[in-house]
Design a protein around this motif. Structure first.
Motif, PDB file in Angstrom:
ATOM      1  N   UNK A 115       1.006  -1.107   0.055  1.00  0.00           N
ATOM      2  CA  UNK A 115       0.137   0.055  -0.417  1.00  0.00           C
ATOM      3  C   UNK A 115       1.118   1.227  -0.442  1.00  0.00           C
ATOM      4  N   UNK A 116       2.477   1.430   0.549  1.00  0.00           N
ATOM      5  CA  UNK A 116       3.197   2.528   0.523  1.00  0.00           C
ATOM      6  C   UNK A 116       3.282   2.643  -0.945  1.00  0.00           C
ATOM      7  N   UNK A 117       3.025   1.938  -2.441  1.00  0.00           N
ATOM      8  CA  UNK A 117       3.174   2.681  -3.502  1.00  0.00           C
ATOM      9  C   UNK A 117       2.686   3.212  -4.056  1.00  0.00           C
ATOM     10  N   UNK A 118       1.198   3.600  -3.119  1.00  0.00           N
ATOM     11  CA  UNK A 118       0.138   4.137  -3.582  1.00  0.00           C
ATOM     12  C   UNK A 118       0.453   5.663  -3.112  1.00  0.00           C
ATOM     13  N   UNK A 119       1.523   6.120  -2.173  1.00  0.00           N
ATOM     14  CA  UNK A 119       1.588   7.738  -1.282  1.00  0.00           C
ATOM     15  C   UNK A 119       3.056   7.947  -1.746  1.00  0.00           C
ATOM     16  N   UNK A 120       3.977   6.938  -2.719  1.00  0.00           N
ATOM     17  CA  UNK A 120       4.920   7.475  -3.125  1.00  0.00           C
ATOM     18  C   UNK A 120       4.710   8.158  -4.631  1.00  0.00           C
ATOM     19  N   UNK A 121       4.734   9.289  -4.983  1.00  0.00           N
ATOM     20  CA  UNK A 121       4.551  10.138  -5.968  1.00  0.00           C
ATOM     21  C   UNK A 121       5.217   9.511  -7.678  1.00  0.00           C
ATOM     22  N   UNK A 122       4.324   9.894  -8.511  1.00  0.00           N
ATOM     23  CA  UNK A 122       4.213   8.582  -9.147  1.00  0.00           C
ATOM     24  C   UNK A 122       4.837   8.982 -10.907  1.00  0.00           C
ATOM     25  N   UNK A 170       9.889  -3.885 -11.087  1.00  0.00           N
ATOM     26  CA  UNK A 170       9.564  -4.632 -10.080  1.00  0.00           C
ATOM     27  C   UNK A 170      10.529  -4.763  -9.034  1.00  0.00           C
ATOM     28  N   UNK A 171      11.508  -4.042  -9.122  1.00  0.00           N
ATOM     29  CA  UNK A 171      12.439  -4.194  -7.788  1.00  0.00           C
ATOM     30  C   UNK A 171      12.015  -2.720  -7.140  1.00  0.00           C
ATOM     31  N   UNK A 172      11.859  -1.415  -7.487  1.00  0.00           N
ATOM     32  CA  UNK A 172      11.628  -0.510  -6.921  1.00  0.00           C
ATOM     33  C   UNK A 172      10.392   0.460  -6.564  1.00  0.00           C
ATOM     34  N   UNK A 173       9.273  -0.804  -7.432  1.00  0.00           N
ATOM     35  CA  UNK A 173       8.215  -0.431  -7.256  1.00  0.00           C
ATOM     36  C   UNK A 173       7.168   0.167  -8.649  1.00  0.00           C
ATOM     37  N   UNK A 174       5.928  -0.460  -8.802  1.00  0.00           N
ATOM     38  CA  UNK A 174       5.063  -0.375  -9.588  1.00  0.00           C
ATOM     39  C   UNK A 174       3.881  -0.662  -9.410  1.00  0.00           C
ATOM     40  N   UNK A 175       2.613   0.642 -10.520  1.00  0.00           N
ATOM     41  CA  UNK A 175       1.799   0.303  -9.939  1.00  0.00           C
ATOM     42  C   UNK A 175       0.842  -0.173 -11.105  1.00  0.00           C
ATOM     43  N   UNK A 176      -0.140  -1.093 -11.193  1.00  0.00           N
ATOM     44  CA  UNK A 176      -0.894  -2.098 -12.320  1.00  0.00           C
ATOM     45  C   UNK A 176      -2.551  -1.389 -11.768  1.00  0.00           C
ATOM     46  N   UNK A 177      -2.492  -0.621 -12.873  1.00  0.00           N
ATOM     47  CA  UNK A 177      -4.187   0.625 -12.991  1.00  0.00           C
ATOM     48  C   UNK A 177      -4.787  -0.648 -13.789  1.00  0.00           C
ATOM     49  N   UNK A 199       3.265  -9.237  -5.349  1.00  0.00           N
ATOM     50  CA  UNK A 199       3.702  -9.940  -4.543  1.00  0.00           C
ATOM     51  C   UNK A 199       5.358  -9.630  -3.880  1.00  0.00           C
ATOM     52  N   UNK A 200       5.782  -8.298  -4.665  1.00  0.00           N
ATOM     53  CA  UNK A 200       7.077  -8.063  -4.854  1.00  0.00           C
ATOM     54  C   UNK A 200       6.778  -6.604  -4.314  1.00  0.00           C
ATOM     55  N   UNK A 201       7.247  -5.275  -4.422  1.00  0.00           N
ATOM     56  CA  UNK A 201       7.476  -4.448  -4.487  1.00  0.00           C
ATOM     57  C   UNK A 201       6.116  -3.662  -4.331  1.00  0.00           C
ATOM     58  N   UNK A 202       4.898  -4.292  -5.309  1.00  0.00           N
ATOM     59  CA  UNK A 202       4.421  -2.987  -6.396  1.00  0.00           C
ATOM     60  C   UNK A 202       2.711  -3.607  -5.837  1.00  0.00           C
ATOM     61  N   UNK A 203       1.942  -2.962  -6.571  1.00  0.00           N
ATOM     62  CA  UNK A 203       0.389  -2.817  -5.754  1.00  0.00           C
ATOM     63  C   UNK A 203      -0.771  -2.670  -7.001  1.00  0.00           C
ATOM     64  N   UNK A 204      -1.136  -3.374  -6.936  1.00  0.00           N
ATOM     65  CA  UNK A 204      -2.882  -3.456  -8.473  1.00  0.00           C
ATOM     66  C   UNK A 204      -3.848  -2.869  -7.727  1.00  0.00           C
ATOM     67  N   UNK A 205      -4.544  -2.029  -8.277  1.00  0.00           N
ATOM     68  CA  UNK A 205      -5.569  -0.687  -8.156  1.00  0.00           C
ATOM     69  C   UNK A 205      -6.681  -1.114  -9.348  1.00  0.00           C
ATOM     70  N   UNK A 206      -7.806  -0.982  -9.151  1.00  0.00           N
ATOM     71  CA  UNK A 206      -9.307  -1.230  -9.452  1.00  0.00           C
ATOM     72  C   UNK A 206     -10.028   0.078  -9.084  1.00  0.00           C
ATOM     73  N   UNK A 207     -10.923   0.281  -9.291  1.00  0.00           N
ATOM     74  CA  UNK A 207     -12.829   0.751  -9.194  1.00  0.00           C
ATOM     75  C   UNK A 207     -13.771  -0.258  -9.369  1.00  0.00           C
ATOM     76  N   UNK A 208     -13.072  -1.021 -10.463  1.00  0.00           N
ATOM     77  CA  UNK A 208     -14.194  -1.922 -10.419  1.00  0.00           C
ATOM     78  C   UNK A 208     -14.105  -3.724  -9.703  1.00  0.00           C
ATOM     79  N   UNK A 209     -15.805  -3.646  -9.864  1.00  0.00           N
ATOM     80  CA  UNK A 209     -15.974  -4.968  -8.436  1.00  0.00           C
ATOM     81  C   UNK A 209     -15.066  -6.586  -8.528  1.00  0.00           C
ATOM     82  N   UNK A 210     -14.550  -7.141  -7.720  1.00  0.00           N
ATOM     83  CA  UNK A 210     -14.460  -8.566  -7.992  1.00  0.00           C
ATOM     84  C   UNK A 210     -14.783  -9.624  -8.972  1.00  0.00           C
ATOM     85  N   UNK A 211     -14.637  -9.751 -10.409  1.00  0.00           N
ATOM     86  CA  UNK A 211     -15.606 -10.835 -11.124  1.00  0.00           C
ATOM     87  C   UNK A 211     -16.212  -9.897 -12.260  1.00  0.00           C
ATOM     88  N   UNK A 212     -15.131  -8.905 -12.061  1.00  0.00           N
ATOM     89  CA  UNK A 212     -16.327  -7.649 -13.177  1.00  0.00           C
ATOM     90  C   UNK A 212     -14.983  -7.759 -14.655  1.00  0.00           C
TER      91      UNK A 212
END
Length: 383
Positions: A115-122, A170-177, A199-212
């Motif tokens: 979650x700290x990936x979300x609050x790091x400058x991107x 992957x080693x420094x942090x990435x966000x997959x929208x 599972x590493x240094x990144x984050x996946x995010x979505x505003x859509x429901x699970x299963x969408x």
């Protein structure tokens, strides 16, 4: 460069509030902007949920509005927990600060990973799916240097440029929208990459429901997330009609920096980026072109967020008076099928801003109103 995570601000939702927020955003005709107006009018998500049937009826809906049930919201919460994900509310400390700033920011984001990936400058990096070898090499180089400089790289998990940008960080942090639910990555060939990210240094995010399952019209929403999270967006290769150019346009609308890599005029994959350069995008031939421009923006306190301020304890709110039938008719007469600024509607009708906004909410929830960027609205043609 200060990390956003060191200065996170916000108020955490209670479990009860989070469920109510999820119910509200999953109900029919409730988008991010409507969600914000409902909270502003009724104080809490629970109070807004209780008001939905009457608002929709007054707006002229021919049928009862579908409201997400408590059991549906609980099931989605349970699904997220089993997947190792959680929901972050707008205004909570872990919500991306830059995304919080934009109009129409998603009230809730499903997030999995660090979650700290979300609050790091991107920095956003996007481009062609059918990218050239040189394009992917250049995207990876920019991403790698940005990662070393302390930025998280945000992209859309697509083939080509997106994949190169994610893999390089992957080693420094990435966000997959993502355009679909967190459990429905696209393309399927990047499922392994998504696992490496979460599972590493990144984050996946979505505003859509699970299963969408993602559809074509969901990808512009994904592009909006990339443009909103990032301080700037680099477009490496892009055809004239491409999602990457949508991301660049949104980034410009949000006041973000837009960078583009020049290419051969004989390569269709460079036509879009060359056009961006003609329109004023920053010429990008080295990582320093990006990093030097971003440096002054990489401060947490630059952003004045649009908050959704819900009281920590649910309480009864004084509800605004409903517009009269005459006021509602006056408002509808002032609307058209072309987008109109809400402030112009207030001035034209002579109605109070509160009455106009509540009447617009009624039409919105009845499926009769469309909201556009810049606070504009239009009527929906009935079929």
């Amino acid at each position: 460069m200060p990390a956003y995570g060191a200065e996170r601000k916000g108020t955490a939702l209670t479990d009860r509030q989070r469920l109510a927020w999820l119910r509200l955003i999953r109900s029919d005709n409730v988008g991010p902007v409507t969600f914000r107006h409902l909270i502003n009018h009724f104080g809490t998500a629970q109070a807004a949920i209780e008001a939905l049937p009457e608002l929709s009826r007054r707006g002229g809906s021919p049928r009862p509005i579908r409201i997400a049930s408590l059991s549906e919201a609980e099931r989605e919460m349970e699904t997220a927990a089993r997947a190792g994900a959680r929901f972050i509310g707008l205004g909570e400390p872990d919500y991306p600060p830059a995304l919080r700033q934009i109009d129409g920011a998603p009230p809730l984001l499903a997030a999995k990973g660090r979650l700290d990936a979300a609050t790091t400058p991107s920095l956003g990096i996007v481009g062609a799916r059918n990218a050239s070898a040189n394009g992917m090499k250049f995207a990876a180089m920019i991403a790698r240097e940005a990662g070393r400089a302390g930025y998280v790289v945000t992209s859309g998990l697509a083939r080509g440029i997106d994949t190169a940008a994610h893999r390089a960080t992957l080693a420094t942090g990435t966000i997959a929208a993502m355009a679909g639910g967190l459990d429905k990555p696209y393309p399927p060939e990047n499922i392994g990459l998504l696992d490496e990210i979460t599972e590493g240094q990144g984050l996946a995010i979505s505003e859509m429901p699970f299963g969408w399952e993602p559809r074509a019209r969901d990808f512009p929403r994904r592009n909006r997330l990339i443009a909103g999270i990032a301080l700037g967006v680099v477009v490496v290769e892009a055809a004239v009609r491409s999602g990457s150019l949508i991301t660049a346009r949104l980034a410009a609308d949000f006041g973000r920096l837009v960078f583009a890599t020049p290419g051969s005029p004989f390569d269709p994959r460079s036509e879009g980026t060359n056009n961006l350069l003609k329109q004023g995008a920053t010429v990008t031939t080295a990582a320093s072109d990006v990093l030097d421009a971003l440096a002054p923006l990489s401060r947490f306190d630059l952003f004045s967020p649009h908050e959704i301020d819900e009281p920590p304890r649910e309480q009864a709110e004084t509800r605004p008076d409903a517009p009269s039938d005459r006021d509602r008719a006056t408002l509808i007469e002032a609307l058209s099928f072309s987008p109109t600024d809400v402030d112009d509607i207030v001035r034209h009708t002579g109605l109070s801003a509160a009455a106009v906004h509540l009447a617009l909410l009624e039409l919105d929830l009845a499926g009769r109103l469309q909201r556009h960027s810049g606070g504009r609205v239009s009527l929906v043609e009935r079929t």
